[in-house]
Design a protein around this motif. Sequence first.
Motif, mmCIF file in Angstrom:
data_model
loop_
_atom_site.group_PDB
_atom_site.id
_atom_site.type_symbol
_atom_site.label_atom_id
_atom_site.label_comp_id
_atom_site.label_asym_id
_atom_site.label_seq_id
_atom_site.Cartn_x
_atom_site.Cartn_y
_atom_site.Cartn_z
ATOM 1 N N ASP A 196 -15.757 5.768 -15.396
ATOM 2 C CA ASP A 196 -15.418 4.335 -15.466
ATOM 3 C C ASP A 196 -14.610 3.377 -15.942
ATOM 4 O OD1 ASP A 196 -17.407 3.184 -12.617
ATOM 5 O OD2 ASP A 196 -18.788 4.711 -14.062
ATOM 6 N N ARG A 197 -14.662 4.851 -17.035
ATOM 7 C CA ARG A 197 -14.452 4.382 -18.617
ATOM 8 C C ARG A 197 -13.440 5.073 -19.003
ATOM 9 N NH1 ARG A 197 -18.253 0.479 -20.307
ATOM 10 N NH2 ARG A 197 -18.908 1.628 -21.331
ATOM 11 N N HIS B 295 -22.770 8.155 -22.001
ATOM 12 C CA HIS B 295 -21.003 8.692 -22.377
ATOM 13 C C HIS B 295 -21.316 9.605 -22.695
ATOM 14 C CE1 HIS B 295 -18.303 8.465 -25.801
ATOM 15 N NE2 HIS B 295 -18.657 9.074 -26.171
ATOM 16 N N GLU C 179 -18.740 6.505 -19.089
ATOM 17 C CA GLU C 179 -17.816 6.204 -19.982
ATOM 18 C C GLU C 179 -17.541 7.560 -20.262
ATOM 19 O OE1 GLU C 179 -16.539 3.548 -23.192
ATOM 20 O OE2 GLU C 179 -17.620 5.120 -24.160
ATOM 21 N N THR D 194 -8.011 2.374 -15.108
ATOM 22 C CA THR D 194 -8.886 2.073 -15.882
ATOM 23 C C THR D 194 -9.835 1.681 -16.612
ATOM 24 O OG1 THR D 194 -9.004 4.682 -13.926
ATOM 25 C CG2 THR D 194 -9.973 4.267 -16.584
ATOM 26 N N PRO D 195 -10.227 0.908 -17.681
ATOM 27 C CA PRO D 195 -11.120 0.733 -18.697
ATOM 28 C C PRO D 195 -10.652 1.282 -19.851
ATOM 29 C CG PRO D 195 -12.533 -0.574 -16.896
ATOM 30 C CD PRO D 195 -12.094 0.740 -16.582
ATOM 31 N N ILE D 196 -10.129 0.971 -20.969
ATOM 32 C CA ILE D 196 -9.985 2.566 -21.989
ATOM 33 C C ILE D 196 -10.679 1.608 -23.492
ATOM 34 C CG2 ILE D 196 -8.878 4.019 -23.583
ATOM 35 C CD1 ILE D 196 -6.223 3.749 -20.808
ATOM 36 N N GLU E 186 -12.889 6.153 -23.396
ATOM 37 C CA GLU E 186 -13.336 6.475 -24.929
ATOM 38 C C GLU E 186 -11.790 7.596 -25.201
ATOM 39 O OE1 GLU E 186 -14.865 7.799 -28.370
ATOM 40 O OE2 GLU E 186 -16.360 7.154 -27.217
ATOM 41 N N LEU F 39 -22.737 3.379 -15.226
ATOM 42 C CA LEU F 39 -21.981 3.493 -15.389
ATOM 43 C C LEU F 39 -21.314 4.773 -16.437
ATOM 44 C CD1 LEU F 39 -19.155 0.844 -16.855
ATOM 45 C CD2 LEU F 39 -19.178 2.545 -18.177
ATOM 46 N N THR G 130 -9.535 -2.135 -23.564
ATOM 47 C CA THR G 130 -10.688 -2.495 -23.258
ATOM 48 C C THR G 130 -11.343 -2.901 -24.610
ATOM 49 O OG1 THR G 130 -10.550 -1.963 -20.914
ATOM 50 C CG2 THR G 130 -12.569 -2.753 -22.207
ATOM 51 N N GLU H 167 -25.203 2.359 -18.768
ATOM 52 C CA GLU H 167 -24.531 3.574 -18.832
ATOM 53 C C GLU H 167 -24.624 4.717 -19.535
ATOM 54 O OE1 GLU H 167 -21.091 1.103 -20.884
ATOM 55 O OE2 GLU H 167 -22.177 -0.473 -19.944
#
Length: 245
Positions: free
Chosen positions: A22-23, A199, A4, A53-55, A25, A2, A89, A197
């Motif tokens: 995928d996500r 970032h 971010e 999209t998840p935030i 920030e 994933l 999220t 994941e």
Amino acid sequence: ILIEVCVDSVESALAAVRGGADRLELCANLGLGGGTTPSIGLLKAVQSAVPETPIMAMIRPRTGDFLYSASELEVMSEDIQIFKALGVTGVVFGVLTCGGRIDVEHTELLVQEALPMDGAHTCHLVPYQLYKPLSSGYRKSAVDSARDGVLVKIVDCAKRVAEKKKRQRPISLLFGSGINPVTVDRILHFLRDGLREIHLTGGRWIEGGMWHRPEGMDMGAPGKEWNVWRTSEEAIREVRVRADE
């Protein structure tokens, strides 16, 4: 894997998602001081632009260190409640003592405010209560930590903590700082057995569109006063391809 991506504008959010994020920030002032709490207007605009999209919303009332006053902690608590009501999220925050250790007492209070959302902590060590710790692994960048073998130790430690606490939800480690198309292979190589994941910002300063540029107006960004921070769709896409491979 994933991915971010940390963004501070609608334009960057769109670029990140098109590139394969995928996500997100979401924060403000990402290019200056590492980011702060985003505005409600920015959150709503990004939610509208990328509704699927998840935030994760950053909770950081100012730039500088992570030793917060009582009034600053109150602001953080209020922001968490607001963002929770607006359907994010999860939230991202870090609270330290003056000696550089995690302020467990105030961290737990903010986690309680955030539940049942995900809570991501931006500091190096993580109390077991948190679900998604974000770490560079004691070094300036996750790449340095991977090279020194630190990130592998953190993965192993997280597994032991989860087993000891008999957690129903696994600790999902999120590593960041210094990850880009050139360095991501080092992270994937060192953490193949535990990484789920990553970032990154995928960002850079680009030339602004104004031709009217009076001298002496640095606005706190010497040398960058007329530039704009943006996420590179191409950088995110290249990281996405490498992670998928």
